[in-house]
Design an enzyme around this catalytic site. Structure first.
Site, PDB file in Angstrom:
ATOM      1  N   SER A 100       0.853  -1.187   0.000  1.00 22.88           N
ATOM      2  CA  SER A 100       0.000   0.000   0.000  1.00 22.88           C
ATOM      3  C   SER A 100       0.888   1.236   0.000  1.00 22.88           C
ATOM      4  O   SER A 100       2.008   1.205   0.518  1.00 22.88           O
ATOM      5  CB  SER A 100      -0.830  -0.009   1.274  1.00 22.88           C
ATOM      6  OG  SER A 100      -1.265   1.294   1.579  1.00 22.88           O
ATOM      7  N   SER A 101       0.354   2.342  -0.521  1.00 24.74           N
ATOM      8  CA  SER A 101       1.160   3.568  -0.559  1.00 24.74           C
ATOM      9  C   SER A 101       1.309   4.192   0.833  1.00 24.74           C
ATOM     10  O   SER A 101       2.090   5.125   1.004  1.00 24.74           O
ATOM     11  CB  SER A 101       0.549   4.584  -1.522  1.00 24.74           C
ATOM     12  OG  SER A 101      -0.745   4.948  -1.105  1.00 24.74           O
ATOM     13  N   CYS A 102       0.607   3.671   1.844  1.00 20.66           N
ATOM     14  CA  CYS A 102       0.762   4.246   3.196  1.00 20.66           C
ATOM     15  C   CYS A 102       2.071   3.809   3.855  1.00 20.66           C
ATOM     16  O   CYS A 102       2.364   4.223   4.975  1.00 20.66           O
ATOM     17  CB  CYS A 102      -0.422   3.905   4.084  1.00 20.66           C
ATOM     18  SG  CYS A 102      -0.490   2.176   4.511  1.00 20.66           S
ATOM     19  N   TYR A 129      -0.703  -0.741  10.266  1.00 18.41           N
ATOM     20  CA  TYR A 129      -0.882  -1.413   8.970  1.00 18.41           C
ATOM     21  C   TYR A 129       0.356  -1.196   8.096  1.00 18.41           C
ATOM     22  O   TYR A 129       0.865  -2.128   7.466  1.00 18.41           O
ATOM     23  CB  TYR A 129      -2.122  -0.824   8.298  1.00 18.41           C
ATOM     24  CG  TYR A 129      -2.398  -1.309   6.909  1.00 18.41           C
ATOM     25  CD1 TYR A 129      -2.981  -2.557   6.692  1.00 18.41           C
ATOM     26  CD2 TYR A 129      -2.110  -0.518   5.795  1.00 18.41           C
ATOM     27  CE1 TYR A 129      -3.260  -3.004   5.410  1.00 18.41           C
ATOM     28  CE2 TYR A 129      -2.388  -0.954   4.512  1.00 18.41           C
ATOM     29  CZ  TYR A 129      -2.962  -2.191   4.324  1.00 18.41           C
ATOM     30  OH  TYR A 129      -3.232  -2.625   3.048  1.00 18.41           O
ATOM     31  N   LYS A 133       3.058  -3.855   6.317  1.00 15.74           N
ATOM     32  CA  LYS A 133       3.321  -3.893   4.870  1.00 15.74           C
ATOM     33  C   LYS A 133       4.815  -3.679   4.578  1.00 15.74           C
ATOM     34  O   LYS A 133       5.364  -4.296   3.663  1.00 15.74           O
ATOM     35  CB  LYS A 133       2.462  -2.849   4.148  1.00 15.74           C
ATOM     36  CG  LYS A 133       0.977  -3.205   4.118  1.00 15.74           C
ATOM     37  CD  LYS A 133       0.741  -4.452   3.294  1.00 15.74           C
ATOM     38  CE  LYS A 133      -0.724  -4.829   3.175  1.00 15.74           C
ATOM     39  NZ  LYS A 133      -0.914  -6.110   2.459  1.00 15.74           N
ATOM     40  N   HIS A 172     -12.976   2.865   2.755  1.00 21.09           N
ATOM     41  CA  HIS A 172     -12.185   4.002   2.315  1.00 21.09           C
ATOM     42  C   HIS A 172     -13.114   5.105   1.794  1.00 21.09           C
ATOM     43  O   HIS A 172     -14.322   4.900   1.658  1.00 21.09           O
ATOM     44  CB  HIS A 172     -11.202   3.565   1.215  1.00 21.09           C
ATOM     45  CG  HIS A 172     -10.043   2.798   1.753  1.00 21.09           C
ATOM     46  ND1 HIS A 172      -9.953   1.432   1.663  1.00 21.09           N
ATOM     47  CD2 HIS A 172      -8.927   3.208   2.415  1.00 21.09           C
ATOM     48  CE1 HIS A 172      -8.834   1.029   2.237  1.00 21.09           C
ATOM     49  NE2 HIS A 172      -8.188   2.078   2.705  1.00 21.09           N
TER      50      HIS A 172
END
Ligand code: GDP
Length: 315
Positions: A100-102, A129, A133, A172
């Site tokens: 994920s881009s987070c 989270y 990742k 989301h």
């Protein structure tokens, strides 16, 4: 395929079958619980699996991530550790880990290149989270460095599309706003509440584009993939290269759905990261870019939501 009931996994199954791959192996959660190490090991030992798409994860929007960090870090670390190690032990030839881009620092320079990983503090609302990742990427990299495993990683931006989660507590922003505006039109309400200030900027990618990108990345010969990345930065961003503000997104969704009332911003809810736009040049250099524009993708997802409305409102 791990995670085939989810939005991304189901899009991947459609994409793989569309590319003529009829041998996609899936299991329901009742038959295989990926958080249980022994079950995962038994499964890999019993099946002859060549390629793994690891799209199984506990995912959620800003509220769920902020309120249940223990669940997010535990489930994701367990699932990915079990699957990556069992895949390695059973001799799987190629694996794709979806992140994920987070994973990038809260205040990373925009657009965020793969090299921005671990250069600063993470956004607090989804730190647990994101740490899971990041561990997944580093695990794939470590199996590559120690064992030569062809374990690849892709980091998608915010995804949306059919099979998305429309539950207002855990979803989301994009599916949440589709639902809120549709409900307002049905009920004749004149006001829709949007969380936060409306100023954060996000990039949105249709899940069918994401699935196509995953297939593209996995079809690359090992020499091409590993020449495009590095030993300690082996993941590839997947996005459109364009972002919009949450206020603009709300306006676009209102227009598509035909809501003519007022949009109010609820400042008691968190904004999260101010901006999340991926640098997609690595993937472009490998010959892939997104095709589904935001307006078209939202219209298609709106169509899917209204078709499945009965199930969404009772869930
Ligand atoms: P994020 O990208 O990890 O921050 O996850 P989200 O998609 O949940 O939220 C993105 C942005 O949209 C945040 O600034 C939210 O505050 C904002 N937002 C506005 N309205 C909503 C809503 O109804 N649901 C969600 N999940 N986010 C919303």
């Amino acid at each position: 395929m791990a995670g085939h009931h989810g939005m991304v996994g189901s899009a991947l199954v459609r994409a793989l079958q569309g590319r003529g791959d009829p041998h996609v192996i899936t299991r329901d959660r009742s038959a295989l619980d990926l958080t249980r190490q022994s079950e995962v090991e038994r499964f890999f030992a019993a099946e002859r699996i060549d390629t793994v798409y690891l799209a199984a994860a506990r995912v959620g929007g800003i509220k769920a991530n902020n309120e249940q960090p223990a669940d997010f870090i535990r489930d994701n670390l367990q699932i990915q550790t079990n699957v990556i190690h069992a895949a390695f032990c059973s001799g799987v030839s190629r694996l794709l880990f979806l992140g994920s881009s987070c994973i990038y620092p809260r205040l990373a320079e925009q657009p965020m290149s793969e090299e921005a990983l671990m250069t600063g503090p993470l956004e607090g609302t989804n730190e647990a989270y994101a740490v899971a990742k990041i561990a997944g990427i580093k695990m794939c990299e470590s199996y590559r460095r120690q064992h030569g495993a062809d374990f690849r990683s892709v980091m998608p931006t915010n995804l949306y599309g059919p099979q998305d989660n429309f539950d207002l507590e855990s979803s989301h922003v994009l599916p949440a706003l589709l639902r809120k505006f549709h409900q307002a039109v049905l009920a004749g309400d004149g006001v829709v509440q949007v969380w936060g200030s409306g100023r954060p900027r996000r990039e949105f990618l249709h899940v069918d584009d994401m699935a196509a990108a995953c297939c593209h990345v996995m079809e690359l010969p090992p020499g091409d993939y590993w020449a495009a990345v590095s030993d300690r930065c082996s993941h590839i961003n997947v996005g459109t290269g364009e972002d919009i503000s949450i206020a603009e997104l709300a306006g676009l969704i209102a227009e598509i759905i035909g809501f003519r009332g007022a949009i109010e911003f609820d400042a008691t809810m968190p904004d999260g990261t101010p901006r999340k736009l991926l640098d997609v040049s690595r993937l472009r250099g490998l010959g892939w870019e997104a095709h589904i524009g935001l307006r078209e993708g939202i219209s298609r997802t709106y169509g899917w939501m209204t078709e499945h409305w009965e199930n969404i409102v009772v869930a």
